[in-house]
Write an enzyme that holds these catalytic residues in place. Structure first.
Site, short mmCIF file in Angstrom:
data_model
loop_
_atom_site.label_atom_id
_atom_site.label_comp_id
_atom_site.label_asym_id
_atom_site.label_seq_id
_atom_site.Cartn_x
_atom_site.Cartn_y
_atom_site.Cartn_z
N HIS A 128 -22.70 -7.94 -10.45
CA HIS A 128 -22.73 -8.17 -8.99
C HIS A 128 -24.10 -7.73 -8.49
O HIS A 128 -24.27 -6.66 -7.91
CB HIS A 128 -21.62 -7.40 -8.28
CG HIS A 128 -21.75 -7.47 -6.78
ND1 HIS A 128 -21.57 -8.62 -6.07
CD2 HIS A 128 -22.07 -6.54 -5.86
CE1 HIS A 128 -21.78 -8.40 -4.79
NE2 HIS A 128 -22.10 -7.14 -4.64
N ASP A 167 -18.85 -12.99 -4.60
CA ASP A 167 -19.87 -13.93 -5.09
C ASP A 167 -19.23 -15.29 -5.42
O ASP A 167 -19.79 -16.35 -5.13
CB ASP A 167 -20.55 -13.35 -6.34
CG ASP A 167 -20.99 -11.92 -6.11
OD1 ASP A 167 -21.95 -11.73 -5.35
OD2 ASP A 167 -20.36 -11.01 -6.65
#
Ligand code: NAD
Ligand code: LMR
Length: 328
Positions: A188, A160
């Protein structure tokens, strides 16, 4: 003098991230070009033949750093003596599935693999959980491997982080390597908070360079939050090469250290920093030195960011409760 080999476990090694990751490790991308490795690859019985095929390809590729390969469906054999464990094995999210749908399938796997790691891994083994729900799988692993130091159990949010760097680089038309210090806070998942408040390009703050508050507070955030789903929609499979590459980044920086003045994002055991509830595996900005991560302290958090940090913490608290209900 040549270094002793490091034993690296990859679970789910016959899967698509595994297939991208093991050659990266064998080429020295994870631990450095002068660090020999012995790969331990674990998968389940139905994937045994495919796993053996991966082993054959590793032999065929004649990687100079690769000093041995263990390919097995036995968790004890796989975990024995490993110094680094990259936990990729599990049930992946398919198109249309929410991450919570895969929770019960995965937490029981992580509970049992925690015990194998605790008993058989090398002391001070560093663990990176990739399989989703990554933060909560890592938390379950930590809870069921109480003798592994909590600092050694982490989860992957570096993908990410890298996605956020990529978006800023494209928006500003600058090299991705010139973008620094974005932060992924939290889970996440689609509640993660990709934060550019402290990010820079050269010496300049990213918010000043972009001058498009609306994009930064909306389009940028949702693009990074939804990137995993966008890849699944496009490939009909979840991200693999970028996940493998980011897993290498995570371990390399953890072991070898982060560059001066730069932080990265890692899912780590919360100690209450930034008023995030203690006892969650939550993604923070961290620096790494001498094989240990530390949460970057003292960053200002504005009201907009505060709400986002709290929202993703709430989701993780709910996931934790759900995970325990799946195990009971
Ligand atoms: P995949 O289905 O291709 O591979 C998973 C592998 O795990 C399979 O080979 C399967 O047989 C194996 N496996 C299943 N149960 C196992 C067990 N008990 N022990 C060992 N191996 C087992 O999936 P993939 O695309 O490689 O993704 C793996 C995981 O990574 C998924 O959970 C996915 O959602 C997650 N993921 C996380 C990130 C992240 O940034 N954290 C990014 C991408 C994917
Ligand atoms: C990703 O971020 O690409 C994956 O975690 C997506 C998923 O749910 O497998």
């Amino acid at each position: 003098m040549a270094k002793d080999p490091v034993r690296v476990l990859v679970t789910g090694a016959a899967g698509q991230i595994g297939y991208a990751l093991v050659p990266m490790i064998a080429r020295g991308i994870m631990l450095g070009p002068d660090q020999p490795v012995i790969l331990h690859m674990l998968d389940i019985a139905p994937a045994a033949e495919a796993l053996n095929g991966v082993k054959m390809e590793l032999v065929d590729a004649a990687f100079p750093l690769l000093k041995g390969v263990v390919a097995t469906t036995d968790a004890v054999e796989a975990c024995t003596g490993v110094n680094v464990a990259v936990m990729v094995g599990g049930f992946p999210r398919k198109e249309g599935m929410e991450r919570k749908d895969v929770m019960s399938k995965n937490v029981s796997i992580y509970k049992s693999q925690a015990s194998a790691l605790e008993k058989y891994a090398a002391p001070n083994c560093k663990v990176l959980v990739v399989a989703n729900p990554a933060n909560t799988n890592a938390l379950i692993l930590k809870e069921f491997a109480p003798s592994i130091p909590e600092k050694n159990i982490t989860c992957l949010t570096r993908l990410d982080h890298n996605r956020a760097l990529g978006q800023i680089s494209e928006k500003l038309n600058v090299q991705v390597s010139d973008v620094k210090n974005v932060i992924i806070w939290g889970n996440h998942s689609s509640t993660q908070y990709p934060d550019v408040t402290h990010a820079t390009v050269g010496d300049k703050p990213v918010p000043e360079l972009i001058k498009d508050d609306e994009w930064l507070k909306s389009g940028f955030i949702s693009t990074v939050q939804q990137r995993g789903a966008a890849i699944i929609k496009a490939r009909k499979l979840s991200s693999a090469l970028s996940a493998a590459s980011s897993a290498c980044d995570h371990i390399r920086d953890w072991v070898c250290g982060t560059p001066e003045g730069t932080w990265v994002s890692m899912g780590v055991y919360s100690d209450g920093s930034y008023n995030v509830p203690a006892g969650l595996i939550y993604s923070f900005p961290v620096t790494c030195r001498n094989g240990e991560w530390s949460i970057v302290q003292g960053l200002s958090i504005d009201e907009f960011s505060r709400k986002k940090l709290d929202l993703t913490a709430e989701e993780l608290t709910e996931e934790k409760a759900l995970a325990y209900s799946c195990l009971s």
